[in-house]
Design a protein around this motif. Structure first.
Motif, PDB file in Angstrom:
ATOM      1  N   ASN A  18       0.829  -1.211   0.000  1.00 38.13           N
ATOM      2  CA  ASN A  18       0.000   0.000   0.000  1.00 38.13           C
ATOM      3  C   ASN A  18       0.864   1.262   0.000  1.00 38.13           C
ATOM      4  OD1 ASN A  18      -2.525  -1.207  -0.107  1.00 38.13           O
ATOM      5  ND2 ASN A  18      -2.683  -1.398   2.128  1.00 38.13           N
ATOM      6  N   LYS A  21       2.213   1.753  -3.424  1.00 37.75           N
ATOM      7  CA  LYS A  21       1.180   2.242  -4.347  1.00 37.75           C
ATOM      8  C   LYS A  21       0.787   3.691  -4.054  1.00 37.75           C
ATOM      9  CE  LYS A  21      -3.721   1.479  -5.453  1.00 37.75           C
ATOM     10  NZ  LYS A  21      -4.229   2.639  -4.692  1.00 37.75           N
ATOM     11  N   ASN A  22       0.479   3.984  -2.798  1.00 37.01           N
ATOM     12  CA  ASN A  22      -0.105   5.285  -2.462  1.00 37.01           C
ATOM     13  C   ASN A  22       0.918   6.400  -2.252  1.00 37.01           C
ATOM     14  OD1 ASN A  22      -2.674   4.060  -2.460  1.00 37.01           O
ATOM     15  ND2 ASN A  22      -2.446   3.444  -0.316  1.00 37.01           N
ATOM     16  N   GLU A  23       2.081   6.063  -1.696  1.00 36.08           N
ATOM     17  CA  GLU A  23       3.060   7.099  -1.372  1.00 36.08           C
ATOM     18  C   GLU A  23       4.191   7.186  -2.403  1.00 36.08           C
ATOM     19  OE1 GLU A  23       4.416   7.000   2.669  1.00 36.08           O
ATOM     20  OE2 GLU A  23       2.434   6.481   3.465  1.00 36.08           O
ATOM     21  N   TRP A  24       4.686   6.041  -2.817  1.00 39.21           N
ATOM     22  CA  TRP A  24       5.832   6.045  -3.720  1.00 39.21           C
ATOM     23  C   TRP A  24       5.435   5.967  -5.196  1.00 39.21           C
ATOM     24  CZ3 TRP A  24       8.691   1.744  -0.514  1.00 39.21           C
ATOM     25  CH2 TRP A  24       9.060   2.287   0.727  1.00 39.21           C
ATOM     26  N   LYS A  25       4.158   5.615  -5.450  1.00 40.72           N
ATOM     27  CA  LYS A  25       3.628   5.524  -6.820  1.00 40.72           C
ATOM     28  C   LYS A  25       4.384   4.499  -7.671  1.00 40.72           C
ATOM     29  CE  LYS A  25       1.040   8.956  -5.569  1.00 40.72           C
ATOM     30  NZ  LYS A  25      -0.358   8.710  -5.120  1.00 40.72           N
ATOM     31  N   TRP A  26       4.872   3.460  -7.022  1.00 38.11           N
ATOM     32  CA  TRP A  26       5.575   2.410  -7.754  1.00 38.11           C
ATOM     33  C   TRP A  26       4.603   1.405  -8.373  1.00 38.11           C
ATOM     34  CZ3 TRP A  26      10.155   0.798  -4.014  1.00 38.11           C
ATOM     35  CH2 TRP A  26      11.062   1.869  -3.946  1.00 38.11           C
ATOM     36  N   LEU A  27       3.395   1.321  -7.814  1.00 39.46           N
ATOM     37  CA  LEU A  27       2.401   0.357  -8.288  1.00 39.46           C
ATOM     38  C   LEU A  27       1.106   1.067  -8.639  1.00 39.46           C
ATOM     39  CD1 LEU A  27       2.855  -2.384  -5.511  1.00 39.46           C
ATOM     40  CD2 LEU A  27       3.760  -2.494  -7.839  1.00 39.46           C
ATOM     41  N   LEU A  28       0.400   0.510  -9.617  1.00 38.93           N
ATOM     42  CA  LEU A  28      -0.922   1.038  -9.947  1.00 38.93           C
ATOM     43  C   LEU A  28      -1.977   0.476  -9.006  1.00 38.93           C
ATOM     44  CD1 LEU A  28      -0.808   0.859 -13.862  1.00 38.93           C
ATOM     45  CD2 LEU A  28      -0.523   2.877 -12.399  1.00 38.93           C
ATOM     46  N   GLU A  29      -1.806  -0.778  -8.617  1.00 34.69           N
ATOM     47  CA  GLU A  29      -2.738  -1.432  -7.705  1.00 34.69           C
ATOM     48  C   GLU A  29      -1.958  -2.333  -6.747  1.00 34.69           C
ATOM     49  OE1 GLU A  29      -5.894  -1.040  -7.249  1.00 34.69           O
ATOM     50  OE2 GLU A  29      -6.298   0.289  -8.950  1.00 34.69           O
ATOM     51  N   ASN A  30      -2.561  -2.588  -5.597  1.00 37.67           N
ATOM     52  CA  ASN A  30      -1.991  -3.570  -4.676  1.00 37.67           C
ATOM     53  C   ASN A  30      -2.256  -4.954  -5.271  1.00 37.67           C
ATOM     54  OD1 ASN A  30      -1.522  -5.429  -2.589  1.00 37.67           O
ATOM     55  ND2 ASN A  30      -2.051  -3.935  -1.012  1.00 37.67           N
TER      56      ASN A  30
END
Length: 209
Positions: A18, A21-30
């Motif tokens: 999470n 995804k939310n802070e580092w923007k490495w993922l689009l979704e969990n």
């Protein structure tokens, strides 16, 4: 692997994903968002009866009126101490004289399982055990002069001799918390036991007295 261990790892991985995804923007979704979460294990309801304590102490060679000079007898002392303090096996094994204040009736734990230090109040019975150990262990750095492996191995043998099943040293912690719940409020209980999450302590409050 136990269900509780799986859940702790699951929560840690979920939290890390999470953040990614939310802070580092490495993922689009969990990626495990849609994966079914493992079920919570049933709460253990095991209480320790006084008769079981007496049989274990006899099997370990611990006497209330004698100094615990043998390793086995010191495991007996550790068993009672755990029920009085709600301390974990590792916390008891690593407790040193430096962090025991008999006058203030407190044991300081500088490092615990959850990485937070805490102070544990010592009951009259806990102080009695400390005084017993001073006469045989004061020259040693640790109060009980035991390793966790010794506690586990000797308790396992004592259970066999005492014909007691389904009992683990960690059950002393739950027993201690259940007994303390009769004397203190839940916030004080959590501070003594070192619970950062109130849910485990709350679950123990629901155990049968």
């Amino acid at each position: 692997m136990k269900a509780g261990t799986v859940l702790r790892d699951w929560n840690l991985i979920t939290h890390a994903l999470n953040i990614a995804k939310n802070e580092w923007k490495w993922l689009l979704e969990n990626p495990i968002k849609e994966v079914k979460r493992p079920k919570e294990p049933p709460h253990r309801e095991r209480r320790i009866e006084q008769d079981e304590i007496d049989r274990l102490l006899f099997a370990l060679g611990y006497e209330y009126t004698e100094e615990p000079e043998t390793i086995s007898a010191r495991v007996g002392a550790a068993l009672i101490f755990a029920i009085e303090t709600a301390m974990r096996t590792g916390e008891i094994a690593s407790l040193t004289w430096t962090y025991v204040d008999i006058e203030k009736r407190v044991a300081h734990l500088p490092m615990t399982k959850n990485s937070f230090a805490r102070n544990v109040p010592l009951s009259s019975e806990a102080i009695r055990i400390i005084e017993q150990l001073k006469s045989v262990n004061e020259s040693a750095e640790s109060v009980f002069n035991l390793r966790t492996s010794q506690i586990d191995a000797l308790l396992r043998k004592a259970k066999g001799r005492a014909m007691i099943e389904d009992l683990h040293f960690h059950d002393t912690r739950a027993e201690a918390i259940t007994r303390l719940a009769k004397k203190v409020d839940i916030l004080t209980l959590a501070r003594i036991s070192g619970h950062r999450d109130m849910r485990p302590a709350s679950n123990l409050l629901q155990r049968k007295y």
